[in-house]
Design a protein around this motif. Structure first.
Motif, PDB file in Angstrom:
ATOM      1  N   LEU A  47     -11.765 -26.904  -6.460  1.00  0.00           N
ATOM      2  CA  LEU A  47     -11.097 -27.900  -7.308  1.00  0.00           C
ATOM      3  C   LEU A  47     -11.845 -27.992  -8.630  1.00  0.00           C
ATOM      4  O   LEU A  47     -13.042 -27.733  -8.685  1.00  0.00           O
ATOM      5  N   PHE A  48     -11.116 -28.394  -9.689  1.00  0.00           N
ATOM      6  CA  PHE A  48     -11.772 -28.575 -10.976  1.00  0.00           C
ATOM      7  C   PHE A  48     -12.518 -29.910 -10.925  1.00  0.00           C
ATOM      8  O   PHE A  48     -11.903 -30.973 -10.910  1.00  0.00           O
ATOM      9  N   LYS A  49     -13.858 -29.800 -10.926  1.00  0.00           N
ATOM     10  CA  LYS A  49     -14.690 -30.984 -10.674  1.00  0.00           C
ATOM     11  C   LYS A  49     -14.554 -32.052 -11.753  1.00  0.00           C
ATOM     12  O   LYS A  49     -14.721 -33.226 -11.487  1.00  0.00           O
ATOM     13  N   HIS A  50     -14.259 -31.605 -12.981  1.00  0.00           N
ATOM     14  CA  HIS A  50     -14.243 -32.556 -14.093  1.00  0.00           C
ATOM     15  C   HIS A  50     -12.870 -33.183 -14.281  1.00  0.00           C
ATOM     16  O   HIS A  50     -12.682 -33.977 -15.187  1.00  0.00           O
ATOM     17  N   GLU A  55     -13.597 -21.532  -9.307  1.00  0.00           N
ATOM     18  CA  GLU A  55     -12.734 -22.388 -10.122  1.00  0.00           C
ATOM     19  C   GLU A  55     -11.997 -21.568 -11.180  1.00  0.00           C
ATOM     20  O   GLU A  55     -10.828 -21.828 -11.472  1.00  0.00           O
ATOM     21  N   ARG A 114     -24.393 -34.750 -12.415  1.00  0.00           N
ATOM     22  CA  ARG A 114     -23.271 -33.872 -12.063  1.00  0.00           C
ATOM     23  C   ARG A 114     -23.644 -32.992 -10.889  1.00  0.00           C
ATOM     24  O   ARG A 114     -22.855 -32.743 -10.018  1.00  0.00           O
TER      25      ARG A 114
END
Lengths: 347, 283
Positions: A85-88, B177, B280
C-alpha cells in the motif's frame, strides 16, 4: 478474460525459474499456483502480470497477444504478499490511485471508492493511513485498490502469506465468495495446499520451474500424477521400495505411497494384512493419529475418525494387523520425501 | 530451580566513581572542545558592538565571498541532488556487475583528503596541468583559480551525501509500491512523483541539507583550486582564513559567526528531519 500461456521459459542468470510452461486459465475461473518456494510460481505470476518478461514463449490475455505488452496496458490487478500500500496516502487515496491515473471524473472516482470500501467492509476507515490498519484490513485495501480499475484479470501473490492463521482463514473464504459474486478471472500463488484446495477451482502444482499437474482439488488429491504431487498435496506415508510386507507385489516398483486414511487396522489376522505394533496414539480432536511400527522398523501413520478409533480401542504396544485400502507407486523416483508424513489432519 | 537474580551492574569504573563523575568529564570535555569555542566566535564578533560587526560584514570583500559561496552551493546542491537520486535509484533497484565497486567509488570523496581532491583538479584542469588543462586554455577558458574551479571542487567533495542518504531509504522501501503503481497504470514519472519521492522525501531532504552544509563550509579542496584572490575567488571560509591571517580579527570572527549560525540552523533542521524519519520508520 482467459489467459493462455505457451512454452514460457525464464532464466535468472544460470538458474532456470520457468521451464516450458503451458497453461490455460479459463474465463472467470479462480486457479491456484501451488508449489514449494523456488518452484517458479511467483515468477510465473509476475510474467503473466508483465512485471517480469519471459525469455521465450507467448502469453495471451483474452485472446490478445500480450507477451510484449507493457504492464500498464495489460489491465491486470495485482495483490502483493506484503500489501504494498502507498504508506503516505489514506485508504481512500490508495483505492483511488488507479482511477486518478486514468483521469476518471472526480465524482465517479469518489463513488467507486465508496463502493469498494463497502465491498471490503472498511467503510469507517477511509481516512486512516495503512499503518493504522491490521494486516487483514491492509490486504483487503490492497484488493480494493486492485479491483477499483475493473481489471480483466486479478493476480494475487501469496495474498494471505503474511497474515496469522485465523485472519488467513477468514480472508480466504471471503475471497472465494467475492469471486463467486464477480467472476473476475483470478490466479493466486500459494505454498499452502490447504489454502489452494479450499479456494481454487483448479490447482496448478509447480516444482522446480515446471508444472507437475493441473486439476481440480479432488482430482489432484485422488489421482496425483507424480510422487511429488502425492507428497505435496495432503499427508502421505512413503515406504521404501524394498518393503516386502505388502504381499500384492509392489516389491519391484518405486516407493510405496499410502495416505494415512487409506490404512485399515485389524485386531485379528486376515489374509493379506501384515503384523504391526501400535507405537503412539495422538488425539487430534475429531481425528486420531496412530503411529504403527512395521516388522522391518518402518513407521506407518494412520488416521481414523473418532468412532472408528473408539471401536478399535488401540493401545500403545498392542499388536495389530495392517492392510492398505489404496496404495500408489510412481515410475519417477523421489530423491527425498518432500513432506514428512504429516501429523495434522487435513482440515 | 535457581531463581533469576536481577542483573547487577558490573564493578567497572562507572560503578566505582558513579555516573556523576563520567557526566562531568563529558560535559567539561565538550565545553572545552565545542561550546566555549563556539561562544567565543560570537563573543569576538559582537563584543565591540553590532556596528563594528555590520562594518566588517559590509565590506565588499566579505560580500563577494558570501556571493561566491552561495554560487558554489547553489550550483552543487541541485546537481548533486539530481545525480544522487539517479545513482541511489540505479544502485538500490538494480543488480549489475560492478555494483559494489560503484558504491565504493561514491564514497571516494569522503575517503580522500579534500586537499588531495583540490590537487587532482589542479593537475587535471589547471593551465599547467598535465591532462585537460592545455586544451581548456586553448578554448580560452579558465577553470582553476576562478569560480568554475571552485564550483567543481565543491561538487566533488559534496558528491556522496544525497546518494548515501537516499540509497538505504530506497532499499528499505523496496520495489513493491512502485510495482503496485505500475500495475495500476502509472507512468514512470507518475511513479516517481506520486510513490517514490514521498517515500524518500525525508532521506532526500537530509542528504540535501548535508550537501548544503558541506558546500558552504568546504575549505581544503576549494583553497587549493581558488588561489584566494580577494573579491574574486574567495569563498566564506577562505575569507575567514585570510582575514584572520591579516589580523583583521573583527572581520574574521564576523564571517565565522555567520558560518556558525548557518551550522546551527543546519543542526536544528537535521534534528527535525531525523525525528520525522524515525517516526515514519516506526510505523
Amino acid at each position: 478474460m482467459s489467459i493462455l500461456i505457451e512454452n514460457v521459459e525464464k532464466h535468472f542468470g544460470t538458474y532456470q525459474a520457468l521451464d516450458n510452461i503451458n497453461l490455460e486459465v479459463k474465463d472467470g475461473s479462480l486457479i491456484a499456483l501451488l508449489g514449494p518456494s523456488g518452484s517458479g510460481k511467483s515468477t510465473l505470476l509476475r510474467v503473466i502480470a508483465g512485471l517480469e518478461s519471459a525469455d521465450s514463449g507467448r502469453i495471451y490475455i483474452d485472446g490478445e497477444h500480450a507477451t510484449n505488452l507493457d504492464v500498464r496496458r495489460r489491465n491486470i490487478g495485482f495483490v502483493f504478499q506484503h500489501y504494498a500500500l502507498f504508506k503516505h496516502l489514506t485508504i481512500r487515496q490508495n483505492i483511488a490511485f488507479g482511477l486518478e491515473i486514468r483521469k476518471s471524473p472526480k465524482n465517479e472516482t469518489k463513488a467507486r471508492v465508496e463502493e469498494l470500501l463497502d465491498l471490503v467492509q472498511l467503510q469507517g476507515l477511509g481516512d486512516r493511513y495503512p499503518s493504522q490498519l491490521s494486516g487483514g484490513q491492509r490486504q483487503r485495501v490492497a484488493l480494493a485498490r486492485a479491483l477499483a480499475v475493473k481489471p480483466q484479470v486479478l493476480l494475487l501473490d501469496e495474498p494471505f502469506g503474511a497474515l496469522d492463521a485465523k485472519v488467513r482463514k477468514e480472508l480466504r473464504s471471503w475471497l472465494r465468495r467475492l469471486h463467486d459474486e464477480f467472476h473476475v478471472t483470478s490466479v493466486f500463488v500459494t505454498h499452502d495446499q490447504e489454502e489452494a484446495m479450499e479456494v481454487a477451482d483448479d490447482i496448478v502444482i509447480m516444482n522446480q520451474g515446471r508444472i507437475e499437474q493441473i486439476g481440480s482439488p479432488a482430482a489432484v488429491y485422488d489421482n496425483p500424477s507424480s510422487s511429488f504431487v502425492m507428497s505435496f498435496i495432503g499427508p502421505v506415508n512413503v515406504l521404501s521400495r524394498n518393503t516386502k510386507l505388502f504381499k500384492d507385489g509392489h516389491a519391484n516398483g518405486g516407493d510405496l505411497f499410502i495416505r494415512p486414511h487409506d490404512i485399515e487396522v485389524l485386531t485379528n489376522e486376515n489374509g493379506t494384512a501384515i503384523p504391526a505394533t501400535v507405537d503412539r496414539v495422538i488425539h487430534l480432536g475429531w481425528e486420531v493419529q496412530v503411529e504403527l511400527l512395521l516388522e522391518d522398523r518402518q513407521l506407518l501413520t494412520a488416521h481414523f475418525g473418532r468412532e472408528k478409533f473408539d471401536a478399535l480401542n488401540l493401545q500403545p504396544g498392542q499388536s495389530v494387523f495392517v492392510k492398505p485400502k489404496f496404495t500408489k507407486v510412481f515410475g519417477d523416483s523421489l530423491a527425498e520425501p518432500v513432506a514428512e508424513p504429516v501429523a495434522e489432519p487435513v482440515a | 530451580m535457581p531463581s533469576v537474580a536481577p542483573a547487577r551492574p558490573s564493578k567497572g569504573i562507572a560503578s566505582f566513581f558513579g555516573p556523576p563523575l563520567l557526566i562531568t568529564i563529558a560535559v567539561v570535555y565538550l565545553a572545552l572542545v565545542l561550546f566555549v569555542p563556539a561562544i567565543a566566535v560570537f563573543y569576538e564578533a559582537f563584543h565591540k558592538g553590532i556596528g563594528e560587526f555590520l562594518k566588517a560584514v559590509g565590506s565588499p570583500a566579505f560580500q563577494s565571498a558570501v556571493g561566491l559561496s552561495l554560487l558554489a552551493t547553489g550550483v552543487s546542491v541541485p546537481l548533486n541532488t539530481i545525480f544522487g537520486l539517479c545513482a541511489a535509484w540505479v544502485i538500490a533497484r538494480n543488480q549489475f556487475p560492478g555494483r559494489s565497486l560503484l558504491i565504493s567509488l561514491l564514497d571516494l570523496p569522503f575517503a580522500i583528503s579534500p586537499v588531495v581532491v583540490g590537487l587532482m583538479l589542479v593537475l587535471l584542469y589547471g593551465e599547467n596541468g598535465v591532462w585537460f588543462g592545455p586544451t581548456i586554455s586553448s578554448w580560452g577558458l579558465k577553470l582553476i583559480f576562478s569560480p568554475p574551479g571552485i564550483i567543481l571542487a565543491t561538487i566533488v567533495v559534496t558528491l556522496p551525501f544525497v546518494a548515501r542518504e537516499v540509497m538505504p531509504v530506497l532499499e528499505d522501501a523496496g520495489p513493491a509500491e512502485e510495482e503496485a503503481a505500475k500495475t495500476l497504470g502509472a507512468k514512470d514519472w507518475q511513479i516517481f512523483w506520486r510513490v517514490t519521492l514521498p517515500n524518500i522525501r525525508w532521506g532526500l531532504l537530509y542528504g540535501v541539507l548535508l550537501t548544503n552544509a558541506r558546500a558552504l563550509g568546504e575549505f581544503g579542496a576549494v583553497s587549493v583550486v581558488s588561489g584566494s584572490i580577494v573579491g574574486k575567488t574567495q569563498t566564506l571560509p577562505l575569507f575567514v582564513e585570510e582575514a584572520y591571517k591579516n589580523y583583521e580579527t573583527q572581520a574574521a570572527f564576523g564571517a565565522a559567526s555567520i558560518l556558525a549560525i548557518l551550522a546551527v540552523i543546519t543542526l536544528i533542521l537535521k534534528e527535525i528531519l531525523e525525528r520525522r524519519t524515525a517516526q515514519r520508520g516506526g510505523h
